[in-house]
Design a protein around this motif. Structure first.
Motif, short mmCIF file in Angstrom:
data_model
loop_
_atom_site.label_atom_id
_atom_site.label_comp_id
_atom_site.label_asym_id
_atom_site.label_seq_id
_atom_site.Cartn_x
_atom_site.Cartn_y
_atom_site.Cartn_z
N PHE A 40 0.83 -1.20 0.00
CA PHE A 40 0.00 0.00 0.00
C PHE A 40 0.87 1.26 0.00
CE2 PHE A 40 -2.02 3.48 2.26
CZ PHE A 40 -3.20 3.63 1.55
N LEU A 41 1.86 1.31 0.89
CA LEU A 41 2.72 2.49 0.97
C LEU A 41 3.50 2.72 -0.32
CD1 LEU A 41 4.12 2.23 4.61
CD2 LEU A 41 2.50 3.90 3.70
N VAL A 42 4.03 1.65 -0.87
CA VAL A 42 4.83 1.79 -2.10
C VAL A 42 3.97 2.33 -3.24
CG1 VAL A 42 6.01 0.46 -3.89
CG2 VAL A 42 6.57 0.08 -1.50
N PHE A 43 2.79 1.77 -3.44
CA PHE A 43 1.95 2.22 -4.55
C PHE A 43 1.35 3.60 -4.29
CE2 PHE A 43 2.47 -1.93 -6.19
CZ PHE A 43 2.18 -1.84 -7.54
N PHE A 44 1.08 3.93 -3.03
CA PHE A 44 0.56 5.25 -2.70
C PHE A 44 1.59 6.33 -3.04
CE2 PHE A 44 -0.52 8.75 0.17
CZ PHE A 44 -1.88 8.87 -0.06
N VAL A 45 2.84 6.11 -2.64
CA VAL A 45 3.91 7.07 -2.91
C VAL A 45 4.27 7.05 -4.40
CG1 VAL A 45 6.32 7.64 -2.43
CG2 VAL A 45 4.80 7.00 -0.57
N LEU A 46 4.31 5.88 -4.99
CA LEU A 46 4.65 5.76 -6.41
C LEU A 46 3.64 6.48 -7.30
CD1 LEU A 46 6.89 4.40 -8.04
CD2 LEU A 46 5.36 2.48 -8.39
N GLY A 47 2.38 6.51 -6.88
CA GLY A 47 1.36 7.25 -7.63
C GLY A 47 1.69 8.72 -7.70
N TYR A 48 2.15 9.31 -6.58
CA TYR A 48 2.54 10.72 -6.57
C TYR A 48 3.76 10.95 -7.46
CZ TYR A 48 -0.59 12.34 -2.89
OH TYR A 48 -1.69 12.70 -2.18
N VAL A 49 4.73 10.08 -7.37
CA VAL A 49 5.97 10.25 -8.15
C VAL A 49 5.68 10.18 -9.65
CG1 VAL A 49 8.22 9.24 -8.67
CG2 VAL A 49 7.46 9.43 -6.30
N VAL A 50 4.90 9.20 -10.07
CA VAL A 50 4.60 9.03 -11.49
C VAL A 50 3.81 10.23 -12.01
CG1 VAL A 50 3.24 7.66 -13.14
CG2 VAL A 50 4.74 6.53 -11.51
#
Length: 107
Positions: A40-50
């Motif tokens: 969850f944390l990885v995809f939540f942060v990765l969404g912002y980065v992308v």
């Protein structure tokens, strides 16, 4: 800005559920829950980065297309002004045969 965190929460929740369901069959529920939380944390942060990177690329492409539009307009104005000067460029053109351009070169 509200849509930003909602989309990232959806991505994170999807990753959480998929990770938990796929990991539950091979691990204890605590391990599966921990790994799902990390997902969850990885995809939540990765969404912002992308989305940040895509936004920067969009801004860069927009500014370059505006610059190109202005330069195209400028060249059109120059072409119009050269047409009104009596077609001097076209009159000075002379046809040269290709073998006359490449004397001495054998390929």
């Amino acid at each position: 800005m509200a849509a930003n965190w909602k989309l990232n929460a959806f991505l994170g929740l999807t990753a959480f559920l998929l990770t938990y369901l796929l990991s539950y069959t091979n691990n204890m529920w605590q391990t599966s829950l921990f790994r799902a939380g990390i997902g969850f944390l990885v995809f939540f942060v990765l969404g912002y980065v992308v989305r940040l990177v895509l936004n920067k690329v969009k801004i860069k492409n927009t500014s370059s297309s505006i610059h190109e539009h202005h330069s195209v307009e400028g060249s059109n104005v120059e072409m119009e002004s050269s047409r009104h000067e009596g077609n001097q460029w076209e009159e000075s053109f002379q046809q040269i045969p290709l073998n006359g351009l490449h004397k001495g070169e054998n390929t």
